[in-house]
Motif scaffolding. Structure first.
Motif, PDB file in Angstrom:
ATOM      1  N   THR A 238       0.853  -1.192   0.000  1.00  0.00           N
ATOM      2  CA  THR A 238       0.000   0.000   0.000  1.00  0.00           C
ATOM      3  C   THR A 238       0.884   1.235   0.000  1.00  0.00           C
ATOM      4  O   THR A 238       2.072   1.176   0.313  1.00  0.00           O
ATOM      5  CB  THR A 238      -0.901   0.056   1.246  1.00  0.00           C
ATOM      6  OG1 THR A 238      -0.069   0.232   2.406  1.00  0.00           O
ATOM      7  CG2 THR A 238      -1.726  -1.223   1.392  1.00  0.00           C
TER       8      THR A 238
ATOM      9  N   ASN B  82      -7.842  -3.411  -7.084  1.00  0.00           N
ATOM     10  CA  ASN B  82      -6.896  -2.817  -6.128  1.00  0.00           C
ATOM     11  C   ASN B  82      -5.879  -1.977  -6.902  1.00  0.00           C
ATOM     12  O   ASN B  82      -4.726  -2.384  -7.087  1.00  0.00           O
ATOM     13  CB  ASN B  82      -6.190  -3.913  -5.332  1.00  0.00           C
ATOM     14  CG  ASN B  82      -5.445  -3.361  -4.125  1.00  0.00           C
ATOM     15  OD1 ASN B  82      -5.139  -2.163  -4.063  1.00  0.00           O
ATOM     16  ND2 ASN B  82      -5.139  -4.224  -3.171  1.00  0.00           N
TER      17      ASN B  82
ATOM     18  N   GLU C  38      -4.175   0.624  -6.233  1.00  0.00           N
ATOM     19  CA  GLU C  38      -2.978   1.031  -5.494  1.00  0.00           C
ATOM     20  C   GLU C  38      -1.924  -0.069  -5.534  1.00  0.00           C
ATOM     21  O   GLU C  38      -0.743   0.190  -5.794  1.00  0.00           O
ATOM     22  CB  GLU C  38      -3.364   1.372  -4.052  1.00  0.00           C
ATOM     23  CG  GLU C  38      -2.293   2.080  -3.270  1.00  0.00           C
ATOM     24  CD  GLU C  38      -2.809   2.528  -1.917  1.00  0.00           C
ATOM     25  OE1 GLU C  38      -2.600   1.790  -0.939  1.00  0.00           O
ATOM     26  OE2 GLU C  38      -3.437   3.614  -1.844  1.00  0.00           O
TER      27      GLU C  38
END
Length: 871
Positions: free
Chosen positions: A297, A757, A759
């Motif tokens: 992340t 997702n 990111e």
């Protein structure tokens, strides 16, 4: 009696002061040095000085200046100086000098009979009757006398053209240049003072296997600027490749006076400890692999600044402590207990953690970021290519009107071009010849073109990004390209964010290899070598340029040793990898000295147009172009200073053309230092140039232009492309250096991951964790100002010349730089100038001279123009 009285009356005892830095007891771990120096002093073997007359020749010495009686430095042993620190120490010296017979001293010979070297800073003769004080600014290491084949000679701080040199000093001037040129062969030792040329043939280690071999840079195949010769033996495998020192041995030869000072070298080593993690590369990579070599992340990335990565526990932590020396381990951990590699927060994310992602900031950084020197005005559509179609097919851009016509504020494309509203960041031609080879490694990247539109508020709006690959059937076919346009929602927004990342990867690599390394570090080194070989320290142009050469040869030697070498940090962290330096050689082919002048560069890129009613004779196409606006003020200040300085010494064009040292200097620069460009132009695409490659050095204007360009490159241009590295690129998502997979295609697992997702998909595409840690470590070091920094408009010594008019001109130059600082601060406060701060609220300070509020704190200031390419 009367005659004896007259002799006694004409005799004079002249006092002098000598400032030097002893080699400390613990310096270089040489414990014997100080003890042996004391023994030598007690035996009468100290430091001796012979003054040499500048006005009275000695017929017995071939009309060289008469020598005074030998004098010795007094109280060497009893004078207190630090045993562990490099500090200045002042000594007294008494000369027996008959001024009526000997005249005025203009030089001296110094002999060091101690065991170790010392750094001689200044010698001052307090008063010569009828003349006054005489100053010698030396700034040189003096080794024991037995190390030299010729005596060390230093000259007083008076500048002379060769034709104006006092006859008693002429031979000393000529012989000193012969010493500095050396023999042209043999290994060079630390006490040698030789400046000579070499190819970049020391980057590879072919004895370790073909994977570590690198081509020699320099010559017709891979043209390149020359570097300082070291004379090390060649490798066994390849007789053209020079052998390398062990990675932990930093004693790469450069002339001793070109090495960092003690304080700077200590700072450099302290902040480089993290970067030498490459020494432990296999083990360090293994540790990362056993934990995570992937950021999951953005918070994981932010942790290396705000929290940092925790050291692995258990056997991995024990292994790390075994591998890393205590001093390095302590630096890696910092003061956070078990925190690993904590970095300062880069300026680009200090005010906002997300503003860097905006299209406005993406465009702004092309005008005010770390690489604001590539963007150019688009003058034809679609963008064309200069690559030879016989080798690469038709490389014309695939961007079409349909991609951008709805984003031009009602203009059609021809109108936008005519109104000078379209711009391009173009890395296509530079990278396309290497993309296939680059992508044969773990890197997966494209050659990019980015189109932008100048909006009414002065900001740039990205219109389209083209990502191109060579044709699968061969490079001789046209490129396979995809065009991406801005999107704000859904998977399209994530795709657009990735497209910007690929363009940023291209720009980041080009910046490091070309804008930064090649166009400052590499191109300046031949000027340094030629200046010492052909221009005496007495020459006014040597005195003008000397501050702008400080530390450059040493940082370049260290770069060849640890950064740009095979398997070095640059290859590990920047996308071209093992092809990086070879690629920069191809780009060097089109380097033109005269186009490095800022006004010429802006005109060439179409970022300005000629306009005699405007300052500098040109008008900026983008009024709010911080690099250009601030840079033109700095450029003009340098140009005025150089003009006033040169006009003082050269009152006619004939004086320039008839100066033998100056002509030899310029000839050697063209034929040796940049010898691969001497037969300009020797490649087809450059045959139609309407600008001279090099000034002819026949007029004062040639001299002024050349010196202004040299100073600009070494000072302001380097500052603009170097000291913003950590503020902008210390946060790798903003300036990724590597892309590891291609743009996800619909219907693939990677595309689904991008949808689910974005990111994580973004982080899996750009620089990996280990490369990030290594790369951020490097640019943190490179972005730091030394505590010993000397900035533009400053000199180490106020007595660098005896001539009053150049001193007054330099004072005016310094005051003008203070005014420019104030102008920059005022512009940064102007809210109408949106490119000065941008969404990240980061004022443009990279061309802030840093003279009025000058301090020696150093560090990651993001402002200040050092005199030289010193880091």
């Amino acid at each position: 009696m009367e005659m004896n009285h007259r002799v006694k009356k004409s005799k004079a005892i002249v006092k002098g002061r000598v400032v030097l830095m002893k080699k400390g007891l613990l310096d270089f771990h040489d414990i014997k040095a100080n003890v042996l120096d004391r023994v030598h002093e007690l035996l009468g073997k100290g430091v001796s000085i012979h003054l040499i007359s500048a006005t009275t020749p000695d017929p017995a010495k071939g009309l060289r200046g008469k020598h005074g009686k030998v004098a010795h430095l007094e109280r060497w042993v009893s004078t207190v100086s630090s045993l562990t620190k490099a500090t200045d120490t002042e000594f007294s010296v008494t000369f027996d000098w008959d001024h009526e017979d000997m005249g005025v001293p203009g030089a001296f010979i110094i002999r060091n009979h101690h065991h170790s070297q010392f750094y001689l800073k200044t010698v001052t003769i307090e008063d010569i009757p009828g003349h006054g004080p005489v100053h010698f600014v030396c700034d040189s290491w003096v080794y024991p006398a037995h190390r030299y084949t010729k005596d060390r000679v230093f000259f007083a701080n008076k500048a002379y053209l060769p034709c104006e040199t006092p006859e008693p000093l002429r031979k000393f001037r000529e012989e000193e240049l012969v010493v500095l040129r050396g023999k042209g062969y043999g290994k060079l030792n630390e006490w040698d003072r030789v400046y000579d040329y070499g190819y970049y043939n020391d980057l590879g280690t072919p004895d370790d296997g073909p994977h570590f071999a690198r081509p020699v840079l320099g010559g017709s195949k891979f043209p390149y600027p020359r570097r300082g010769r070291t004379g090390r033996p060649h490798t066994k495998t390849d007789p053209k490749t020079e052998s390398r020192l062990h990675l932990l041995n930093l004693n790469v030869y450069v002339p001793r006076d070109e090495q960092f000072g003690h304080v700077k070298f200590s700072d450099f080593l302290a902040y480089s400890l993290k970067s030498v993690a490459q020494v432990l590369l296999p083990e360090m990579k293994s540790i990362c692999d056993k934990t995570i070599n992937e950021f999951d992340t953005i918070e994981d990335v932010l942790d290396i600044y705000e929290g940092s990565i925790r050291l692995p526990s258990g056997p991995i932590a024990s292994k790390l402590r075994e591998l890393i020396p205590y001093e390095l381990f302590r630096e890696l951990v910092r003061n956070d207990g078990e925190r690993f590699l904590k970095f300062p927060v880069p300026d680009v994310i200090k005010e906002s953690k997300t503003a860097w992602r905006t299209d406005e900031e993406f465009g702004r950084e092309m005008l005010a970021g770390v690489n604001p020197v590539i963007i150019r005005r688009l003058q034809e559509f679609p963008p064309a290519s200069k690559l030879d179609p016989r080798d690469y097919g038709d490389q014309t851009s695939s961007i079409r009107a349909s991609h951008i016509e709805n984003s031009l504020d009602g203009l059609i494309i021809d109108e936008a071009i005519q109104k000078m509203r379209l711009f391009i960041l173009d890395h296509h031609d530079a990278l396309m010849p290497y993309i296939s080879r680059i992508n044969s490694t773990n890197t997966k990247t494209y050659a990019s073109r980015t189109l932008l539109f100048l909006q009414d508020d002065g900001t740039l709006k990205p219109l389209a990004i083209e990502l191109s690959l060579p044709h699968p059937q061969g490079e001789q076919h046209e490129a396979v390209s995809k065009v991406f346009t801005p999107a704000q929602e859904g998977v399209a927004a994530s795709v657009w964010q990735l497209a910007k990342a690929y363009a940023a990867v291209n720009d980041s690599g080009y910046h490091q290899l070309v804008s930064h390394w090649l166009y400052t570090h590499a191109v300046i080194e031949p000027f340094i070598i030629a200046t010492h070989r052909q221009l005496s320290i007495l020459h006014p142009i040597h005195k003008l340029l000397k501050p702008h050469f400080r530390d450059t040869m040493h940082i370049n030697a260290l770069a060849r040793h640890t950064l740009i070498n095979a398997g070095g940090v640059l290859e590990k962290t920047v996308f071209p990898g093992k092809f990086a330096m070879e690629m920069s050689s191809v780009i060097y082919k089109s380097w033109v000295f005269t186009e490095q002048a800022l006004p010429a560069d802006l005109l060439k890129r179409g970022m300005a147009v000629p306009d005699s009613s405007c300052p500098h004779g040109l008008r900026l196409v983008i009024e709010d172009y911080p690099f250009a606006v601030d840079g033109l003020e700095i450029w003009e200040a340098i140009e005025i200073w150089v003009t006033e300085y040169c006009d003082f010494y050269y009152t006619s064009n004939d004086m320039v053309e008839e100066d033998p040292e100056l002509q030899n200097w310029w000839k050697e620069l063209r034929n040796e230092g940049h010898g691969d460009l001497k037969d300009r132009p020797w490649w087809p695409e450059m045959k139609t140039r309407d600008r001279p490659w090099w000034p002819e050095m026949k007029t004062r204007e040639d001299l002024i232009q050349s010196c202004t360009i040299i100073i600009w490159i070494a000072s302001a241009f380097h500052a603009a492309v170097n000291f913003g590295q950590y503020p902008y690129a210390g946060y790798l998502p903003n300036r990724p250096t590597v892309s590891r997979r291609f743009m996800p295609e619909p219907g693939t697992p990677e595309y689904e991951e991008l949808k689910q997702n974005p990111e994580l998909a973004f982080l899996k595409t750009i620089t990996a964790q280990f490369q990030t840690l290594l790369g951020v470590s490097l640019i943190e070091v490179l972005s730091r100002h030394s505590t010993e920094e000397v900035y533009l408009g400053q000199r180490d010594s106020s007595e660098w010349t005896l001539d009053a008019e150049p001193l007054a001109a330099f004072e005016r130059f310094s005051k003008r730089l203070v005014e420019i600082e104030n102008n920059i601060m005022e512009r940064n406060k102007d809210k109408k100038l949106k490119n000065r701060n941008g969404p990240v609220k980061m004022p443009y300070t990279l061309l802030f001279p840093n003279t009025s509020d000058y301090s020696r704190e150093g560090g990651l200031t993001g402002k200040g123009i050092p005199n030289s390419v010193s880091i």
